[in-house]
Design an enzyme around this catalytic site. Structure first.
Site, PDB file in Angstrom:
ATOM      1  N   ARG A   1       0.830  -0.979   0.106  1.00 15.69           N
ATOM      2  CA  ARG A   1       0.044   0.152  -0.034  1.00 15.69           C
ATOM      3  C   ARG A   1       0.855   1.342  -0.066  1.00 15.69           C
ATOM      4  O   ARG A   1       1.647   1.403   0.930  1.00 15.69           O
ATOM      5  CB  ARG A   1      -0.803   0.060   1.178  1.00 15.69           C
ATOM      6  CG  ARG A   1      -0.208  -0.257   2.754  1.00 15.69           C
ATOM      7  CD  ARG A   1      -1.167   0.296   3.599  1.00 15.69           C
ATOM      8  NE  ARG A   1      -0.714  -0.264   5.123  1.00 15.69           N
ATOM      9  CZ  ARG A   1       0.012   0.348   5.655  1.00 15.69           C
ATOM     10  NH1 ARG A   1       0.309   1.776   5.350  1.00 15.69           N
ATOM     11  NH2 ARG A   1       0.371   0.060   7.043  1.00 15.69           N
TER      12      ARG A   1
ATOM     13  N   HIS B   1      -2.167   3.374   6.391  1.00 15.30           N
ATOM     14  CA  HIS B   1      -3.228   2.288   6.721  1.00 15.30           C
ATOM     15  C   HIS B   1      -4.736   2.488   6.687  1.00 15.30           C
ATOM     16  O   HIS B   1      -5.364   2.017   5.855  1.00 15.30           O
ATOM     17  CB  HIS B   1      -2.906   1.530   8.261  1.00 15.30           C
ATOM     18  CG  HIS B   1      -3.687   0.756   8.451  1.00 15.30           C
ATOM     19  ND1 HIS B   1      -3.671  -0.962   7.856  1.00 15.30           N
ATOM     20  CD2 HIS B   1      -4.841   0.858   9.401  1.00 15.30           C
ATOM     21  CE1 HIS B   1      -4.536  -1.411   8.669  1.00 15.30           C
ATOM     22  NE2 HIS B   1      -5.241  -0.776   9.546  1.00 15.30           N
TER      23      HIS B   1
ATOM     24  N   TYR C   1       7.507   4.151  10.040  1.00 13.59           N
ATOM     25  CA  TYR C   1       8.058   2.954  10.079  1.00 13.59           C
ATOM     26  C   TYR C   1       8.354   2.430   8.834  1.00 13.59           C
ATOM     27  O   TYR C   1       8.885   1.114   8.887  1.00 13.59           O
ATOM     28  CB  TYR C   1       6.792   2.166  10.556  1.00 13.59           C
ATOM     29  CG  TYR C   1       5.413   2.262   9.999  1.00 13.59           C
ATOM     30  CD1 TYR C   1       5.064   1.426   8.948  1.00 13.59           C
ATOM     31  CD2 TYR C   1       4.413   3.158  10.347  1.00 13.59           C
ATOM     32  CE1 TYR C   1       3.893   1.509   8.205  1.00 13.59           C
ATOM     33  CE2 TYR C   1       3.372   3.179   9.941  1.00 13.59           C
ATOM     34  CZ  TYR C   1       2.855   2.350   8.778  1.00 13.59           C
ATOM     35  OH  TYR C   1       1.713   2.343   8.139  1.00 13.59           O
TER      36      TYR C   1
END
Length: 361
Positions: free
Chosen positions: A260, A264, A274
Site C-alpha cells: 500500500r 493504513h 515505520y
C-alpha cells in the site's frame, strides 16, 4: 542437520508472476486467455479505482467522508481477483476491500454512505452477492467458510472469496476458518493481501513462517503465492482457485505480495514513521498500473487518450456518487433503534420516545 519442515516447504512455494515491472512477459505459459477487450477492461478498472481512491482521500480530508482505508498499490490484487469471478460468486471483504464489492455491483454512493456510518450504505441491493466490509479482524474468514458451505449444500457451482491483510493471519479466526473449509472441502478462496505491514508492524515481527501461503499446509488446502502487483498473475491464480472450488476440489489460500503506497487508514497513520523512503521507492517502481499500462501499450491496446477518458469518467462518477450520498436523508436515532430488533425491547422504546420528544414528534 536436516532442514526444518517450514524451510523445505518454503522452497516449494514459487511466486506466480507473468509480467515484469517493465511490462514484458516473463511467463508466457501462465498467461490467462483474455480477449483484448477484457484486457482493456482490467486497465479501465484499475485507473478508475486509482482516481476514485485519490478523490476519496481528498473527501476524507474535507470531512465529507468518514472512515477510509487507501488502496493505491493494491489495485492489481483487488481488481484481478474480483474480475476472475462470476456475478453469482460471493465476496466477503475486509475494510480496505471496497473496490471489489463496488465492481461486483454495490453502488458507489452506498460505499460512501457506509464510510459515513449511514445504515443505507449496508442495505445491499438484490442480486449483489457481497457482505459489507468486516471491521473485526479475521471474522470474514469464518463467514466465508460458512457461505461456501451454503453453496456446497445447495450444490451450487459458485465460490465464496474473502480478503485479509498479512497481520490478520495472526488471528485465531483465520486458522479456524481455513481448518473448517479444508475439513469440508468447501469452495472458498482466501486471499491474503500481504502489504508487509499490519498498520506499523512489519511482517517479520508477525510470523516465523517463511511465506503466508505456507499457512495452508496445516489446513490441508492448496497454498499459492502470487505477485500481487501483477494483475494478470492475480487473475490467473484466482481463476484456477475458482475452478478448483467449482469442481469440488476444495479451498485455496492465495498470498498476494503487494504494497500500500499510502497510510493504513486516514485516521492518523503516518507510514513515514515505520517505512523507509528507499523501501517505498522500490515498491513504487513496481506500480501495478504502470506495469500493466506498459504491457498494453506494447500490444497497441492502450493510449494516453484512453487513460484520460477513464480519468474523467472516474471523476464524474465520484462527483455524482458523493452528490447522491449528500442528498440521502440523514439517519435518526429512532430509525436506528427501529431496525435493530424485530421486536424492540421496552428500554429502547423508552429511549426512542425520548429522542422523538426532543425532535418535537
Amino acid at each position: 542437520m536436516s532442514k526444518a519442515v517450514s524451510e523445505v516447504r518454503a522452497e516449494q512455494i514459487q511466486t506466480l508472476s507473468i509480467l515484469a515491472p517493465d511490462g514484458s512477459v516473463v511467463n508466457e505459459e501462465a498467461m490467462p486467455k483474455l480477449s483484448d477487450e477484457q484486457l482493456r477492461e482490467l486497465m479501465r478498472k484499475m485507473v478508475f479505482t486509482r482516481v476514485w481512491d485519490q478523490r476519496a482521500i481528498s473527501l476524507n480530508r474535507q470531512g465529507r467522508l468518514g472512515f477510509y482505508a487507501p488502496v493505491a498499490g493494491q489495485e492489481a490484487s483487488m481488481i484481478g481477483s474480483q474480475s476472475a469471478l462470476v456475478k453469482e460468486d460471493f465476496i466477503l471483504p475486509s475494510y480496505r476491500d471496497i473496490p471489489q464489492i463496488v465492481w461486483h455491483g454495490l453502488p458507489l454512493y452506498q460505499a460512501f454512505l457506509y464510510s459515513r456510518g449511514h445504515q443505507h450504505g449496508g442495505q445491499i441491493p438484490e442480486g449483489v452477492n457481497v457482505l459489507m466490509p468486516q471491521i473485526i479482524i479475521g471474522a470474514q474468514i469464518i463467514q466465508c467458510a460458512g457461505v461456501a458451505m451454503g453453496f456446497k449444500k445447495r450444490n451450487k457451482k459458485n465460490v465464496a472469496i474473502t480478503y485479509i491483510g498479512d497481520g490478520g493471519t495472526s488471528q485465531g479466526d483465520f486458522y479456524e476458518g481455513l481448518n473448517y473449509a479444508g475439513a469440508f472441502q468447501l469452495p472458498a478462496i482466501f486471499v491474503v493481501q500481504n502489504n508487509r505491514y499490519a498498520i506499523s508492524t512489519p511482517i517479520e515481527k508477525q510470523t516465523k513462517s517463511r511465506t503466508l501461503a505456507d499457512k495452508a499446509v496445516a489446513a490441508g488446502i492448496v497454498g499459492v503465492q502470487v505477485d500481487g502487483m501483477d494483475i494478470l498473475a492475480v487473475y490467473k491464480a484466482v481463476s484456477e482457485a475458482a475452478e478448483r472450488g467449482r469442481n469440488g476440489e476444495g479451498p485455496t489460500l492465495i498470498e498476494a505480495l503487494t504494497y500500500r503506497f499510502g497510510p493504513h487508514t486516514m485516521a492518523g497513520d503516518d507510514p513515514t514513521r515505520y517505512r523507509t523512503t528507499e523501501e517505498a521507492t522500490e515498491w513504487e517502481q513496481k506500480d501495478p498500473l504502470t506495469r500493466f499500462r506498459k504491457f498494453l501499450e506494447k500490444k497497441g491496446l492502450w493510449t494516453e487518450a484512453d487513460e484520460n477518458r477513464v480519468i474523467e469518467e472516474a471523476k464524474a462518477a465520484v462527483a455524482e456518487a458523493i452528490k447522491q450520498a449528500d442528498e440521502t436523508a440523514k439517519m435518526t436515532v429512532p430509525q436506528l433503534i427501529d431496525t435493530m430488533f424485530e421486536t424492540t425491547p421496552a428500554h429502547l422504546e423508552e429511549q426512542k420516545a425520548e429522542f422523538l420528544a426532543k425532535e418535537g414528534k
